[in-house]
Every structure is written in C-alpha cells, then in structure tokens.
Design an enzyme around this catalytic site. Structure first.
Site, mmCIF file in Angstrom:
data_model
loop_
_atom_site.group_PDB
_atom_site.id
_atom_site.type_symbol
_atom_site.label_atom_id
_atom_site.label_comp_id
_atom_site.label_asym_id
_atom_site.label_seq_id
_atom_site.Cartn_x
_atom_site.Cartn_y
_atom_site.Cartn_z
ATOM 1 N N ARG A 145 7.370 128.326 -87.748
ATOM 2 C CA ARG A 145 7.858 126.846 -87.763
ATOM 3 C C ARG A 145 6.870 125.747 -88.679
ATOM 4 N NH1 ARG A 145 12.766 127.980 -86.830
ATOM 5 N NH2 ARG A 145 13.369 128.106 -84.546
ATOM 6 N N ASP A 168 16.598 133.978 -94.257
ATOM 7 C CA ASP A 168 16.950 133.927 -92.648
ATOM 8 C C ASP A 168 17.505 132.694 -92.005
ATOM 9 O OD1 ASP A 168 17.404 135.538 -90.196
ATOM 10 O OD2 ASP A 168 15.846 134.155 -89.391
ATOM 11 N N HIS A 178 18.626 141.230 -87.605
ATOM 12 C CA HIS A 178 19.125 141.008 -86.167
ATOM 13 C C HIS A 178 20.689 141.803 -86.151
ATOM 14 C CE1 HIS A 178 20.315 137.696 -88.250
ATOM 15 N NE2 HIS A 178 19.303 137.159 -88.076
ATOM 16 N N ASP A 238 12.907 137.726 -83.655
ATOM 17 C CA ASP A 238 13.796 136.653 -83.995
ATOM 18 C C ASP A 238 12.863 135.521 -83.110
ATOM 19 O OD1 ASP A 238 15.140 134.781 -85.365
ATOM 20 O OD2 ASP A 238 17.131 135.655 -84.807
#
Lengths: 439, 315
Positions: A59, A149, A229, A302
């Site tokens: 982040r 992503d 994923h 993830d």
C-alpha cells in the site's frame, strides 16, 4: 552476528544444527557450538526456508492508512516470510523507476523482509499504454515481475505486446485474470449462493476465459506467463492443459482459496469479500489437487489490508480483500498438509523456492546449504490456537480467520542472518534495522 | 422473533401467526378510530437509504395506527446522502433510543449486517435490501391470497396446494426471493417464468419449477400470477432487446388475461409499468389484487411491528 540453531528438522526430514555467521549458513552438523551466538532450540519444530510471497499489497506509497512497507514487512516476518513482492497498485502507481526504487529503499531500510517491488504493466494500471518496463528492469530495483494486479490486462493486443516486450528484459507478466465486462458490479462467486443472497455474480468463466486466451498468447509469442490467484476448478484444468502442451506458464493459489468457500458469504460479513471471490467446495478441492500435482506452482497470499471502516458496512459497499501474511502458513497446513496432500518439502517448494525462482530472487535455490544466505523460519506445527487480532501485525485486521482455530505457530524467523521473530514475538524495529546495517 | 430480515427464517406456524395478527390489525382499519394504543412510547425509525414512497408511507401509517412515535430518516438531503456510513447512522439512532428500525438499503444483506452488529440494539425490519429480500411484501402478498380464497374466515389457514406463478426479473427481484421462501413455508407451489437472462444461473436449491414460456404457464391455469416490475436499465445491459419484445413475450396483456381462469389472482407489487409487464386491462380487472395488496400492506406492517415490539414487553 552469529546464530546457532540446534536440532533443526529440515523439510527433507534430516536433523542438523545450523550455524549462521554474517548472514550466511557457515556450518552444519551435530553438536555445533559458537561462543556468543544467539542459540535457538529447534527441537520439535519444523524448519522451513524463508517464505517468499509473490503477491503482497504493501500500500505504500499512497495508502498508508491501510499499510506501510514497515507494517506489511512486520506482518510478513511474523508469518515466516523473508521476502515479499509488493504489488504495483500504489499511489502513484509503481509504473516508473522512481517509484519502484522508493519502495525498494523502504524495504531495505526496515529490513524485516526483502521487498521486491512489482512493476505495473501499463501506465497507471489503466490498461492503455505500456509503462516503462525497461527502465524499471534496469533500475536499482531490477524489476522482473510486472503486473497490473487488481486490474486485468484485458486488451488482447496489449497483453500480447506486454508478453513480448517483457521477454526483452527477462521478466514475466503476472496476470490478474478477470474479464472486466463479465464482472461489472460483481460481488461474489456466481452460483447457488449468489442467487439466494441477491449478490451480483462473478462467474468462473470470467477468469477461465482470460487464462485460456493468455496461455495461447504466451505460446504464440514464446513468452513466460504467470497467473495470479487461480480460483476455479476450470482454471486448474486450463493451466494443466497449457502445461501439457509445453506452454511456459506458472500459477499461484491463495491460502484462502484453499480453505474457504462462498458459503461464508451467507453471513454478509464483508471480511469474506475478496477478489477473485471465494468459490465452491468443488473449486477448493480442485485447487488443492492442482497444488498437490504441480499444476499450480505456488501459494501466494494476496495480502490486502484495508481500514476497518471499509469492511464495517454493507457487503456491496465494502472493499475487496483480506490480510493473509500472518495466517498463510497455518492455512496451508490446515488445508493441504494436515490432509496429507503436501509434505513439508512441498511447502518449502510452493512457498519459498519456486516463488523465488518465478520472481528471480537469488539465494533461495539451496536453502540451508553451507554458503547460502540464512533465510529460514522455525514453525511449531503441533501448536493450535484461536486466530485473534493479536496474531496480526500489519495495519489491517480484515482477516477471515478471526475466531477460527488454526494449527501452527511461527516461533522464529531469520532474514539474511538476523532474527526478525524470536520466541514467537517480532523483534523490535530498531534492532532489525541495526541488523540490516551490520549485514 | 427478534428481527424480520428474511422470509427464509419463518416456518409455517410463525408465518400463519403473522397473517392472523394482521387480520386483527385489518379489523382496526374498519373502526371509526383507526388507532390502537399498543406501541405508545415506542420509537420506530424509517431508515430509507433508497427512495420508496410507497413502502415508507405504508410503514408510517402502520406505526402511527399503533400509536408509536415514527421518525423518518431518509436519504435525500440528509447525512445519509453525504456518505455517512451505516454504522454511524445506526449508532446515532441507538443513541436516540430507537426501538425498531425499518431499513431500506440498496445493498443486499444491509439489514442482516445491522442486526448482527453491536451498533444498535433495536428490532430490525428489512424493508427491502438490494436484490435480496423484501419480507413484508411477501407477507402482504400471502395475506392477500389467503383473503381472496378464505375471505373473513382466513384465520388459521395456510396456502396449502395453491399454485403461484411469478413472472419477470427474478434475478434482481427481492420480492420474488421473499415470495419463494414464504410461499414454500405456507405450502404453496411456485413456478417462475422469465427469459434465461433474468433467472439466477443456479436454481437447483430453490423450491420452484422454472419455465421460459408465459403462454405455457398460463395454460397450466395457476391460482395466482404475480407480475414483477421491469427496470428500464435492464435493457441497456442486454438482458433483453427492448420493451416491445419483453412485453410481447412476458407481458400480461389483455389477450393473455382472457386466457386466465376467472378466479386467477393477478398480482403486482407496484409500481407498475402499464403496457410493459402488465396491461391496463389486467391491472384494473376484477382479478387484479393490486389495491388490496396496498391496503393489506398496512395490516401486515402493523402485525410485524406489534409482534416485534409489543410482545417483547408481554413476554
């Protein structure tokens, strides 16, 4: 500094002492001793190579209210990780050499784990123009994994070009496979449960059709593809088919897709809202089987931290994502080790050596060998506990496992020869940062 | 019963019990003074994140006939439209001492989230959550069907053997979902008719039969046919080509109305798109229950408020 690990049971089942000096394994054998070394008794524990996550959201920069490189690194270390790949959906997006070098530098300064930034495939993740892949590859961060992503590179021509262009720099495209038109407004897996709950469906075909297209594109241009994923039984079939044809594709599965199903959405508890969504039990079983037979190459978390207020609301208004670094090893144990589908040597492969190979991260090909960097984690597989907020060490508390009993506990983590977790507790940030400087 | 979130949680006895209390409440409407003192001192909040004048007004009339204090907390021009969260709103209402919250929300599950939270202790009544459920609508529909069959002698009856056909946008309909579960609990059988695009992709767990052909469904002469409202935005999302084709294939026009049995109830939850899913002739025919449904809505909502708020003090 020196660390002496006594009676370490390695993934291959052998037991040995390990002596670590200046960041590398210097001696193996029994009855080793070293004056002044930090001694860690590993008897009864499982010793694993340092875990490598190919799919982490740290982040920073831009979303520091959710996570920072420091807090995400601490979450990673507490889960047994020594390296993470930080996804590019930051603000600004990690689509230039400057941003990826900044993320790299933050990781180096804090030192809990090796932070490998992932570069965006397209400028601003907008899916329109290629970002400066060459500049990122040749920057000090030496980017090798490129991904939009969070968004799919859905334009077929752009995906083809990206696969070709990244070959030039020895990189790999990690695709978030989600056909955007088929998933407009999607809230959860499309199926029995979505129909009853009145939540808009995210159909399996939206993932499978993109994977099918991309493996054919990869074959056509002779490029390497990584699929993020993978979440459906059909996706496992497509990847299995592609590998049988000799297509250079690797695939990852998240811990939560190995354990949880869309039945949990019946609570409308937004902690279970994630993208791709939790699927059916049939999908979970196919993913486990795919991981066991090697169709799926790795487990990646993830890890997606979010502030509490974006989960304490109605499902449709909540953010997608769950934190996963702290619980990953326990969930892998619960879903595929305790069931007998994976040995600890397989866990070492899917959570360390293979993700390191896909990410071209050096130092993980011969763990525990004399001369190799000392990255490992000591894990108590016999422990059991109810997963609680105090198990979480990042900023996010959006874990789907809170209140659930899970096996296992990370007792110690060693990154490049200095401890980041000892006696089940994180080493404080100053000590770790000092360890980096000495190293 | 602590909350009313979904008809799925109602068994036959509970559902019949609610309908029977609603019969008592309907009697109040026939009195000169249409008011009971039962909920005096209780505060009921209408918390409408989505506009719905009909449902909000129906709950308002119901709450006032039971002498409770009714507060409208609507989205337009309030903090709700300025992005205040469900949590903050709920805690605000809790601090003000709300005894019951009637919630309408665009997100499926919002009422359940509120009931499960520790933000507020009040009884929660789901007045429509996204495309999930609208339990009081299904209850008033069942009440209407029961009255058409049994008249004033409805008390104690379920809907055993009744055959109900629901036509239209099942996929996005909270009315359909609530009706499916409630009608099953009451012993009725349900047949769904819609284009394949407007049906959930998996219906194996639903206690229904499914068809695409409205004319075939009419040939089976159902006891009640319920037409669902079609939203204009479905056309732009390619669920069907245009209104004309939808009306031709799945609209209850005068010609289809003529083929229905003389006692077949024609139902619609309103508001109607006359000329699209239902013709004016069908809407205004003697078989139409549309206005009864509105009147019965007040009785049902009185019954639900009474059972959630008055019986707790009795018990």
């Amino acid at each position: 500094m020196s660390i002496l690990v006594t009676a370490a049971t390695l993934p291959d089942g052998t037991t040995t002492d390990l002596l670590v000096d200046d960041g590398v394994v210097v001696e193996r054998g029994t009855g080793l001793s070293r004056k002044g070394a930090t001694v860690i008794d590993a008897s009864g524990l499982t010793t694993l190579p340092g875990l490598v996550d190919l799919h982490t959201h740290l982040r920073e920069p831009g979303y520091e209210q959710s996570e920072t490189v420091l807090t995400g690194s601490r979450a990673a270390a507490s889960g047994g990780f020594t390296a993470v790949h930080a996804m590019a959906n930051t603000s600004p997006v990690s689509d230039t050499a400057g941003v990826v070098e900044q993320v790299l530098a933050l990781g180096e300064r804090h030192g809990y784990v090796t932070v490998r930034p992932v570069g965006a495939v397209t400028v601003g993740l907008a899916g329109e123009r290629l970002s400066e892949i060459g500049a990122m590859a040749q920057s000090r961060a030496a980017i090798r994994v490129f991904s939009d992503d969070g968004k799919c590179v859905s334009d077929a021509l752009l995906m083809r070009r990206a696969l070709e262009y990244v070959k030039t720099f020895g990189g790999v495209i990690a695709q978030h496979a989600q056909e955007p038109r088929l998933t407009e407004g999607a809230q959860m897996n499309e199926g029995v449960v979505s129909g009853e709950l009145g939540l808009q469906g995210w159909p399996a075909v939206a993932e499978e059709s993109i994977i099918a297209r991309d493996v054919l594109l990869a074959q056509h241009v002779g490029a390497r593809l990584h699929v993020c994923h993978v979440s459906t039984a059909g996706s496992v079939e497509v990847v299995r088919w592609a590998k049988a044809r000799g297509i250079d594709v690797t695939a990852e599965v998240t811990p939560h897709h190995l354990l949880l199903t869309d039945e949990l959405a019946r609570s409308y508890d937004a902690r279970y809202k994630v993208n791709p969504p939790l699927r059916t039990n049939e999908d979970v079983l196919a993913l486990r089987a795919g991981l066991a037979d090697g169709t799926i190459d790795i487990v990646a978390t993830d890890h997606a931290p979010h502030p509490a207020e974006t989960k304490e609301c109605a499902w449709g208004e909540a953010s997608f994502g769950m934190v996963g670094l702290e619980s990953a090893l326990s969930v892998v144990q619960a879903s595929v080790v305790d069931s007998g589908q994976l040995e600890w040597a397989d866990v070492a492969r899917v959570l360390s050596s293979t993700p390191a190979r896909i990410g071209q991260l050096a130092g993980y090909d011969a763990p525990f060998a004399v001369g190799s960097p000392a990255n490992f984690t000591l894990y108590d597989a016999a422990a059991r506990s109810v997963f609680a907020v105090d198990h979480l060490h990042g900023k996010g508390v959006n874990s789907p496992y809170l209140g659930t009993e899970l096996p296992g506990r990370v007792v110690a983590t060693v990154h490049n020869g200095y401890p980041t977790v000892l006696d089940g507790r994180l080493v404080d940030a100053e000590t770790v940062a000092a360890g980096v400087r000495r190293g | 019963m602590r909350h009313l979130l979904s008809t799925r949680e109602l068994d036959r006895a509970t559902a019949v019990g609610i309908l029977d209390v609603a019969e008592d409440m309907a009697d109040v409407a026939d009195r000169e003074i249409k008011k009971l003192p039962t909920l005096r001192g209780k505060t009921v909040v209408n918390l409408f994140f989505e506009d719905s004048t009909r449902t909000r007004t129906s709950f308002e009339v119901a709450a006032k006939r039971l002498s409770s204090d009714l507060v409208n907390f609507s989205a337009k021009g309030s903090s709700l439209s300025k992005g205040e969260s469900l949590k903050d709103t709920a805690q605000t209402l809790a601090a003000m001492g709300a005894d019951a919250v009637v919630i309408r929300h665009a997100s499926s599950g919002a009422a359940q989230v509120l009931a499960q939270s520790n933000w507020i202790d009040a009884a929660i009544i789901n007045a429509g959550d996204g495309t999930h459920e609208h339990p009081t609508q299904a209850l008033l529909d069942a009440f209407t069907m029961r009255r058409r069959i049994h008249g004033r002698a409805s008390r104690g009856h379920d809907l055993d053997g009744l055959r109900v056909t629901i036509v239209g946008d099942i996929l996005h309909s909270r009315v359909a979902r609530s009706n499916v579960w409630l009608l099953q609990a009451l012993g009725a059988s349900v047949h769904l008719v819609a284009p394949a695009t407007l049906l959930p992709s998996e219906l194996a767990n639903w206690p229904v039969t499914v068809g695409y052909d409205l004319d075939e469904a009419i040939r089976q002469s159902p006891d009640a046919i319920m037409m669902l409202r079609i939203q204009a935005e479905r056309m732009s999302a390619a669920y069907f080509p245009n209104a004309r084709e939808y009306g031709r294939q799945w609209g209850l026009d005068d010609e289809r109305l003529a083929r229905l049995g003389p006692d077949t109830m024609v139902m619609h939850p309103g508001p109607m798109n006359r000329g699209l899913e239902i013709s004016a002739g069908a809407a205004d025919s003697s078989r139409s229950t549309v206005l009864e449904q509105v009147a019965n809505g007040v009785s049902i909502r009185m019954a639900v408020l009474y059972l959630l708020l008055a019986s707790e003090t009795v018990a």
